[in-house]
Design a protein around this motif. Sequence first.
Motif, PDB file in Angstrom:
ATOM      1  N   LEU A 156       8.815  -2.266   7.385  1.00 11.83           N
ATOM      2  CA  LEU A 156       7.323  -3.587   7.769  1.00 11.83           C
ATOM      3  C   LEU A 156       5.844  -3.213   7.774  1.00 11.83           C
ATOM      4  N   GLY A 157       5.840  -1.885   8.027  1.00 15.09           N
ATOM      5  CA  GLY A 157       4.616  -1.242   8.230  1.00 15.09           C
ATOM      6  C   GLY A 157       4.311  -0.861   8.998  1.00 15.09           C
ATOM      7  N   HIS A 161       9.386   3.414   8.255  1.00 11.87           N
ATOM      8  CA  HIS A 161       9.880   3.121   7.503  1.00 11.87           C
ATOM      9  C   HIS A 161      11.193   3.422   6.808  1.00 11.87           C
ATOM     10  N   GLY A 162      11.612   2.418   7.177  1.00 13.35           N
ATOM     11  CA  GLY A 162      12.375   1.574   6.762  1.00 13.35           C
ATOM     12  C   GLY A 162      12.523   0.149   6.975  1.00 13.35           C
ATOM     13  N   THR A 199       0.304  -1.361  -0.046  1.00 15.22           N
ATOM     14  CA  THR A 199       0.102   0.008  -0.036  1.00 15.22           C
ATOM     15  C   THR A 199       0.323   1.524  -0.103  1.00 15.22           C
ATOM     16  N   LYS A 200       1.877   0.965  -0.475  1.00 17.38           N
ATOM     17  CA  LYS A 200       2.893   2.542  -0.496  1.00 17.38           C
ATOM     18  C   LYS A 200       1.897   3.703  -1.139  1.00 17.38           C
ATOM     19  N   SER A 201       2.851   4.662  -0.644  1.00 17.12           N
ATOM     20  CA  SER A 201       1.680   6.093  -1.582  1.00 17.12           C
ATOM     21  C   SER A 201       2.701   6.739  -2.379  1.00 17.12           C
ATOM     22  N   ASP A 202       2.042   7.067  -3.509  1.00 15.56           N
ATOM     23  CA  ASP A 202       2.658   8.015  -3.990  1.00 15.56           C
ATOM     24  C   ASP A 202       2.027   9.210  -4.694  1.00 15.56           C
ATOM     25  N   GLY A 203       3.172  10.567  -4.317  1.00 18.86           N
ATOM     26  CA  GLY A 203       2.528  11.480  -3.823  1.00 18.86           C
ATOM     27  C   GLY A 203       2.517  12.257  -5.523  1.00 18.86           C
ATOM     28  N   THR A 254       1.436   3.040   2.981  1.00 16.53           N
ATOM     29  CA  THR A 254       3.530   2.852   3.642  1.00 16.53           C
ATOM     30  C   THR A 254       4.017   4.072   2.959  1.00 16.53           C
ATOM     31  N   SER A 255       5.068   4.604   3.746  1.00 10.20           N
ATOM     32  CA  SER A 255       5.516   5.830   3.110  1.00 10.20           C
ATOM     33  C   SER A 255       5.994   4.833   2.118  1.00 10.20           C
TER      34      SER A 255
END
Length: 407
Positions: free
Chosen positions: A138-139, A380-381, A16-20, A81-82
């Motif tokens: 990890l999320g 975030h890592g 679910t990584k977001s995309d700015g 997630t980041s």
Amino acid sequence: MSAVVERFLKYVKYDTKSDGDSGITPSSEGQKVFARELVVELEKMGMQNVTIDDNGYVMAELPSNLDKQVPVIGFIAHMDTSPDMNGKGVNPQIIKNYDGNDIVLNEAENIVMKVEDFPEVKNYIGKEIITTDGTTLLGADDKAGIAEIITAMEYLINNPEIKHGTIKIGFTPDEEIGQGADHFNVKDFGADFAYTIDGGPIGELEYENFNAAGAKITVIGRNVHPGYATGKLINSMLIASEFVSMLPKKETPECTKGYEGFYHLTGFKGEVEETKLQYIIRDFDKNQFEKRKSMMSKLVDDLNNKYGARTVILEIKDQYYNMKGKIEPVKHLVDNAFEAMKQVGVVPKVTPIRGGTDGARLSFMGLPTPNIFTGGHNFHGKYEFIPSFAMEKAVEVILKIVEIYSK
């Protein structure tokens, strides 16, 4: 394995990584998929008025079983997630009875979480902790929050003798890119106030956060064959590097703490013809926040005076503001969460959020929303981890808040 841990391990498998840069809401397809799965789960477990709108916001209700009016409480977490780290193919590792030594996350790649770099991990000697495999985040930010909220609701549904008022839950997209509250309908949500379950280590309780802005800087260069470039070539990467060097070197995330603000370079992508920089700007104090934005504008003006008009183009967009002024008039939110933690054996730690949550913007939209811990560390890592017992305690805190307000 406890219900909240089992649920969390299932959720982190969704990318679910977001995309700015997508320009749509939600900003990634994976968030839509995850949102639809949450709707199915909530309906199956017996939540009422489960909805998902065109922008991927999920809301649901657990009706009151009291014979009197009490405040309607909301609990909110975010699905994305980041974008700072890969969120695809998350493969959690469960470390049982942690022994206090360095943790090998990925033997093949020699990725090790060293105690000297992350000393807080020693707080969990003898506990079960969940880590990454060193190749993704990890999320826990914020799938732990979602798991904790849903697990608490499931407990109330399965134990109807426990009295509670009406409870609203909401799961938002795109919090990590500052857009989580963009399409949140406070009126439809219908809570008197809410809590985001989006904090860090166990015990965190927060009602102050950064004022936040995002900055995009485009540097325009001119490419000429390097053998004939004298007086003609303009290397946009060098000008971009000059801009970076002009900002205060000690005002970065790694050099600041507490109430200190910063400039954070989050992206640098360039060629001779064009370079793009991305920054986030943060400060608790509104005046200092405005000064930081003004400084960035001045540096751009200085470079344009030096290299020519519109060599450097700056776009700044405010993202959210410090919610402190909106929470203080309803300080019972913080006081009752503080008491709830104490009653379940958690030591409350009231700290400023060195970041932001959906609650910051929602507080300005008329829904006062302080923030409570998820239990996670190093968001975030690849060094992100979360102790299992901290997630279980977060569930207990949610239930205790519900109990306090039912009275």
